[in-house]
Design an enzyme around this catalytic site. Structure first.
Site, mmCIF file in Angstrom:
data_model
loop_
_atom_site.group_PDB
_atom_site.id
_atom_site.type_symbol
_atom_site.label_atom_id
_atom_site.label_comp_id
_atom_site.label_asym_id
_atom_site.label_seq_id
_atom_site.Cartn_x
_atom_site.Cartn_y
_atom_site.Cartn_z
ATOM 1 N N ASP A 14 -1.414 -8.068 1.021
ATOM 2 C CA ASP A 14 -0.162 -8.131 0.254
ATOM 3 C C ASP A 14 0.178 -9.575 -0.093
ATOM 4 O O ASP A 14 0.545 -9.893 -1.225
ATOM 5 C CB ASP A 14 0.995 -7.527 1.065
ATOM 6 C CG ASP A 14 0.906 -6.006 1.168
ATOM 7 O OD1 ASP A 14 0.253 -5.396 0.309
ATOM 8 O OD2 ASP A 14 1.478 -5.439 2.106
ATOM 9 N N LYS A 62 5.724 -7.684 2.467
ATOM 10 C CA LYS A 62 5.490 -7.488 3.896
ATOM 11 C C LYS A 62 4.293 -8.337 4.316
ATOM 12 O O LYS A 62 3.328 -8.477 3.566
ATOM 13 C CB LYS A 62 5.227 -6.002 4.194
ATOM 14 C CG LYS A 62 6.382 -5.104 3.734
ATOM 15 C CD LYS A 62 6.287 -3.692 4.274
ATOM 16 C CE LYS A 62 5.073 -2.911 3.830
ATOM 17 N NZ LYS A 62 4.930 -2.791 2.348
ATOM 18 N N GLY A 113 0.827 -1.194 0.000
ATOM 19 C CA GLY A 113 0.000 0.000 0.000
ATOM 20 C C GLY A 113 0.865 1.249 0.000
ATOM 21 O O GLY A 113 1.991 1.235 0.492
ATOM 22 N N SER A 114 0.334 2.341 -0.553
ATOM 23 C CA SER A 114 1.054 3.609 -0.496
ATOM 24 C C SER A 114 0.862 4.235 0.884
ATOM 25 O O SER A 114 0.083 3.749 1.692
ATOM 26 C CB SER A 114 0.545 4.550 -1.588
ATOM 27 O OG SER A 114 0.896 4.032 -2.848
ATOM 28 N N GLY A 115 1.610 5.314 1.143
ATOM 29 C CA GLY A 115 1.516 5.974 2.440
ATOM 30 C C GLY A 115 2.699 5.677 3.338
ATOM 31 O O GLY A 115 2.761 6.159 4.461
ATOM 32 N N HIS A 116 3.648 4.842 2.826
ATOM 33 C CA HIS A 116 4.843 4.497 3.614
ATOM 34 C C HIS A 116 6.113 5.076 2.988
ATOM 35 O O HIS A 116 7.208 4.613 3.270
ATOM 36 C CB HIS A 116 4.983 2.983 3.717
ATOM 37 C CG HIS A 116 3.767 2.288 4.209
ATOM 38 N ND1 HIS A 116 3.233 2.566 5.446
ATOM 39 C CD2 HIS A 116 2.967 1.335 3.653
ATOM 40 C CE1 HIS A 116 2.149 1.810 5.622
ATOM 41 N NE2 HIS A 116 1.963 1.069 4.548
ATOM 42 N N HIS A 130 0.106 0.863 9.847
ATOM 43 C CA HIS A 130 -1.173 1.369 9.346
ATOM 44 C C HIS A 130 -2.020 1.830 10.520
ATOM 45 O O HIS A 130 -3.237 1.972 10.418
ATOM 46 C CB HIS A 130 -1.935 0.305 8.566
ATOM 47 C CG HIS A 130 -1.107 -0.371 7.532
ATOM 48 N ND1 HIS A 130 -0.376 -1.500 7.796
ATOM 49 C CD2 HIS A 130 -0.871 -0.042 6.248
ATOM 50 C CE1 HIS A 130 0.274 -1.848 6.691
ATOM 51 N NE2 HIS A 130 -0.001 -0.984 5.746
#
Lengths: 332, 208
Positions: free
Chosen positions: A109, A104, A53-56, A218
């Site tokens: 994922d 991860k 996921g994006s945001g990391h 998250h």
């Protein structure tokens, strides 16, 4: 919600366009949502692909380049990418020596990469997968989805990436990646929750004087919620959790990452690193290499994660090998 | 189920997801990461577009296309799980199935697909808790000699019962599992979207 965005649903596409503009050395495929090194796959070199996921950020796109990843597949914010992204990435960067997926350990994922591996195999690409699961905050891993993958991802991508650059085969690169994960432990503490652009609200409520101890990237809950304490005591809690899970002996060499979760000032990360260095020195444990900065973030969460990898000489040598990516760059 | 009903079913799911998007996201923000409604909505919007010009000769073709589109557009865990389920159901329906027994067999293939990927069991506080009860209800109706419409309504009722039963459960799979005992007292978002899917079928059948 206050964010530098135009529209929540446009964040990923616009960020990818920004990465393309800032890093002309990378190839950004906006349609398939794949960030890769320019050029075709290199013969004799195993290709490394990660994603999530994006945001990391900078994870994972910021680690694409010589010495590290060949391609990264960003999903929507906090949502895993879809199999087609990894398939497109695998087909574009495979030079015939196979592909290592670095995944991860989150259910979404794992499932999407698993489907991608099946599709890639059908397309004639050899794929092996390494799961990163370093977060010791998850104690009851039998009755949960298991340990989460966090800071160790950077170590796995860097060290396996260096080995792939030397021409090692897929089995050897996968084995080293697994060894790095097995030698790494992480623990995180949050002072504030993060807000996804899609929801517009903080992921959890955390009173002004409290911290979430063992938080996930998250905003997953940790082991406990406690009153805020001085940095020295917070570091002791994190180190105790890490060393209880993987005891280290006097003279052991480590790579330590003190990682900001997105909204922690660098000056605080250095305060934390000072405490980590002091505490490990007291135990006779050697910090052979370190990173202090924002590497695996959680949007706008104020928080810090600590990763300790028990590194052997092989790993240290590969860590020191040249790397040239947007977020990690040395030895060139 | 014939080809038209398969289409109507999928359109009804898309409408239900659109209507309940915020509710699904709200449930997911309590015990997950607040994206289930958004993700499902993205998936079923993609399906509505994909099916518009798609020529299908069998109900299975519609459902396989639905599954493939979900896998390629949803992400998260629900993309592969729902996508895999619809593909498995579709593959088992290569001819129109008017007998609830045939439909039960197709649903069983879907459940097997979900469990193979997700490894969840009933009681883990997941979509399985709604799905397994719906399947059991269709089987029961088939054994009792009921028609397809009665089976679909029974499946929807059972799925909603399974959905409500997730509230007191402690999650053991997926992101909610990290909450441990704190996951109790919240209805599972995946079981909720599964109940929407079965209710959409009942409404599509009854509307005919």
């Amino acid at each position: 919600m206050k964010k530098f965005i135009n529209a929540p649903e446009a964040v990923l596409a616009e960020a990818l366009a920004g990465i393309a503009a800032a890093h002309p050395e990378l190839k950004v495929d906006g349609e398939n949502k794949v960030i890769s090194r320019g050029g075709a796959g290199r013969s004799g070199k195993v290709a490394l692909i990660s994603g999530g996921g994006s945001g990391h950020e900078p994870l994972h796109g910021g680690f694409v380049g010589p010495g590290m990843l060949d391609a990264a597949c960003p999903g929507e914010v906090f949502t895993s990418p879809v199999p087609g992204q990894m398939l497109a990435a695998a087909q574009s960067v495979d030079g015939g020596s196979g592909v290592l997926f670095i995944v991860k350990n989150y259910t979404g994922d794992v499932l999407n990469f698993q489907m991608a591996a099946e599709l890639a195999a059908e397309a004639g690409v050899s794929v092996q997968t390494v799961l990163v699961d370093d977060d010791v905050a998850v104690q009851d891993s039998t009755w949960t989805a298991g340990r989460r993958g966090t800071g160790a991802t950077v170590l796995v991508e860097k060290i396996a990436g260096a080995l792939a650059e030397q021409g090692a085969d897929l089995a050897a690169v996968a084995e080293t990646a697994k060894r790095v994960n097995a030698a790494s432990r992480s623990f995180a503490v949050a002072l504030t929750a993060c807000t996804t652009p899609g929801s517009g609200k903080p992921g959890f409520d955390l009173p002004e004087d409290e911290m979430e101890v063992g938080v996930g990237i998250h905003g997953e809950p940790g082991r406990s919620r406690e009153k805020l304490r001085p940095a020295k005591e917070i570091v002791a809690t994190a180190l105790d959790a890490i060393l209880a899970d993987q005891p280290l002996a006097v003279g052991d060499e480590t790579i330590v990452i003190v990682n900001g979760l997105g909204a922690t000032p660098l000056i605080e990360l250095y305060v934390v690193f000072h405490e980590v260095a002091t505490a490990l020195a007291d135990k006779g444990i050697v910090i052979a290499r370190n990173l202090v900065g924002n590497y695996v973030t959680s949007l706008d969460m104020a928080g810090v994660s600590l990763t300790v990898c028990k590194a052997d000489a092989d790993m240290l040598g590969l860590w020191d090998a040249p790397v040239n990516t947007p977020a990690l760059r040395w030895g060139n | 189920m014939d080809t038209d009903l398969a289409r109507t079913w999928v359109q009804a799911i898309a409408a239900a997801v659109e209507k309940h998007k915020d509710h699904l996201t709200q449930l997911d923000s309590a015990i997950g990461d607040a994206d289930h409604g958004v993700n499902m909505h993205r998936g079923f919007s993609a399906i509505t577009a994909a099916l518009t010009d798609y020529k299908a000769d069998t109900p299975g073709a519609v459902l396989v296309k639905t599954g493939t589109t979900l896998i390629s557009s949803v992400g998260g865990a629900s993309g592969p799980l729902y996508g895999g389920a619809f593909r498995a159901i579709g593959k088992a329906l290569d001819t129109p199935a008017t007998d609830p027994r045939q439909f039960a067999a197709a649903l069983a293939a879907g459940l097997a697909g979900i469990q193979k990927l997700g490894a969840a069991a009933p009681g883990d506080k997941t979509m399985i808790d709604a799905y397994a009860l719906a399947l059991a209800a269709v089987r029961q109706q088939a054994d009792a000699g009921a028609d397809f419409a009665a089976a679909a309504v029974a499946a929807a009722d059972a799925a909603e019962e399974g959905m409500r039963a997730t509230t007191p459960m402690q999650a053991r799979k997926g992101r909610a599992s990290y909450l441990g005992a704190r996951s109790m007292g919240h209805q599972d978002p995946g079981a909720t979207s599964t109940a929407l899917i079965f209710r959409a079928l009942a409404e599509a059948v009854v509307a005919r």
